[in-house]
Design a protein around this motif. Structure first.
Motif, mmCIF file in Angstrom:
data_model
loop_
_atom_site.group_PDB
_atom_site.id
_atom_site.type_symbol
_atom_site.label_atom_id
_atom_site.label_comp_id
_atom_site.label_asym_id
_atom_site.label_seq_id
_atom_site.Cartn_x
_atom_site.Cartn_y
_atom_site.Cartn_z
ATOM 1 N N GLY A 1 0.784 -1.231 0.000
ATOM 2 C CA GLY A 1 0.000 0.000 0.000
ATOM 3 C C GLY A 1 0.809 1.270 0.000
ATOM 4 N N LEU A 2 2.133 1.186 -0.186
ATOM 5 C CA LEU A 2 2.946 2.394 -0.252
ATOM 6 C C LEU A 2 2.591 3.224 -1.481
ATOM 7 N N PRO A 3 2.715 4.536 -1.416
ATOM 8 C CA PRO A 3 2.433 5.369 -2.598
ATOM 9 C C PRO A 3 3.365 5.023 -3.756
ATOM 10 N N ASP A 4 2.816 4.935 -4.951
ATOM 11 C CA ASP A 4 3.570 4.652 -6.185
ATOM 12 C C ASP A 4 4.241 3.282 -6.144
ATOM 13 N N LEU A 5 3.723 2.366 -5.333
ATOM 14 C CA LEU A 5 4.300 1.022 -5.272
ATOM 15 C C LEU A 5 3.952 0.243 -6.532
ATOM 16 N N ASP A 6 4.945 -0.438 -7.093
ATOM 17 C CA ASP A 6 4.735 -1.266 -8.274
ATOM 18 C C ASP A 6 4.554 -2.731 -7.865
ATOM 19 N N TYR A 7 5.561 -3.314 -7.239
ATOM 20 C CA TYR A 7 5.444 -4.682 -6.736
ATOM 21 C C TYR A 7 6.532 -4.926 -5.702
ATOM 22 N N ILE A 8 6.431 -6.060 -5.005
ATOM 23 C CA ILE A 8 7.372 -6.448 -3.955
ATOM 24 C C ILE A 8 7.840 -7.866 -4.232
#
Length: 251
Positions: free
Chosen positions: A75-82
Motif C-alpha cells: 500500500g505504499l504510494p507509487d508502489l509497483d510490486y514487492i
C-alpha cells in the motif's frame, strides 16, 4: 544526380580516398571519447530491506521476518510490486516503485513503515535499508578459503568460524576503504560467539541469581568512551576510556 556523383568519385578517386581515411580517423577519435557503458543500467526504482537473523531457518525467516515486512510495505504510494528472498539467517525484501518515483521519497516511505514494525519483529532482529545502488552494484562475489595445511597459532586448522572471523574483522574492513565500494555483505560461516551457561546448583550455593549474571555481563561488556565530569562549574577531562562515576575515583 547519382551518376554524376559516381563519375566525380571515379575522376577524383584520390580525393575521395583521403577524405574517407580522414573521416575514419575522425570517427575513431570520437569513439574513444564517447561515454559508452558496456552494460546499460536499466535498474528500476527500488529499495532493498536486508535483515540478518542468525540461526533462523529459511522457513522461520519467511514466516517471522519476510512476510511481516512485505505486509507492512503493502500500500505504499507509487508502489509497483514487492519481491523477497528468504535464506538461512538472511531476509531480503525488494520494494519496487513505479518509474519516475524519486528514490529519496521512496526510501523515506520505506523508513517510516520500518519504524511501524516495532514489536512485530522477533527479539534482536532489526531490518535495515540497503544503500542506494543499482542492479549492477553487486559485481563481485568471492569466497574465503584455507589451504589444507594452513594452521592457526594453536596448531588447529581453519574452521568455518575462523574464516568468518577473518572476513568480518580483516578482509571486509580493508575492502570498505577501496573507493567505489558501497557495501560488503557476508553470507555463510559461523559467527564467533561466547555463551555463558550457569549451573543452577552452584548459583544457589553462592546465592547468585540469573539477573545478577545478566547485569554483570552487561556492565562488563559496556564500552564507555572518554568524556568529562562537571563539578562546581568546572569540567574535568578524562583522556582515556574508562567507567568513572565520580571525581573521587580518579584522584
Amino acid at each position: 544526380m547519382l551518376d554524376a556523383i559516381i563519375r566525380f568519385s571515379i575522376a577524383q578517386r584520390w580525393l575521395i580516398f583521403f577524405a574517407t581515411i580522414g573521416m575514419a580517423a575522425f570517427g575513431v577519435y570520437n569513439y574513444q571519447r564517447l561515454p559508452i557503458d558496456a552494460v546499460p543500467d536499466i535498474t528500476n526504482v527500488q529499495v532493498q530491506i536486508n535483515t540478518e537473523a542468525q540461526g533462523y531457518s529459511p522457513i522461520v525467516v519467511e514466516q517471522q521476518i519476510t512476510y511481516p515486512i512485505e505486509l507492512e510495505m503493502a500500500g505504499l504510494p507509487d508502489l509497483d510490486y514487492i519481491r523477497s528472498l528468504s535464506r538461512y539467517g538472511l531476509s531480503q525484501v525488494t520494494v519496487v516503485f513505479k518509474e519516475g518515483t524519486d528514490i529519496y521519497f521512496a526510501r523515506d516511505q520505506v523508513a517510516q513503515r520500518l519504524q511501524q514494525l516495532g514489536e512485530t519483529m522477533p527479539a534482536g532482529i532489526e531490518p535495515q535499508m540497503a544503500p542506494i545502488s543499482t542492479g549492477l552494484g553487486e559485481i563481485l562475489i568471492y569466497t574465503v578459503e584455507a589451504e589444507s595445511d594452513a594452521r592457526e597459532e594453536d596448531g588447529s586448522g581453519y574452521s568455518s568460524m575462523h574464516l568468518r572471523v577473518l572476513q568480518d574483522w580483516v578482509i571486509a574492513p580493508q575492502l570498505r576503504q577501496v573507493p567505489g565500494v558501497v557495501e560488503i555483505n557476508t553470507i555463510g560461516g559461523y559467527e564467533r560467539q561466547f555463551h555463558v551457561t550457569p549451573d543452577p546448583s552452584k548459583l544457589r550455593a553462592f546465592d547468585v541469581s540469573f539477573e545478577d549474571i545478566v547485569t554483570s555481563l552487561e556492565a562488563n561488556n559496556a564500552n564507555v568512551g572518554a568524556g568529562y565530569i562537571e563539578q562546581r562549574g568546572s569540567q574535568y577531562l578524562i583522556s582515556v576510556p574508562g567507567r568513572v562515576q565520580s571525581l573521587n575515583e580518579i584522584r
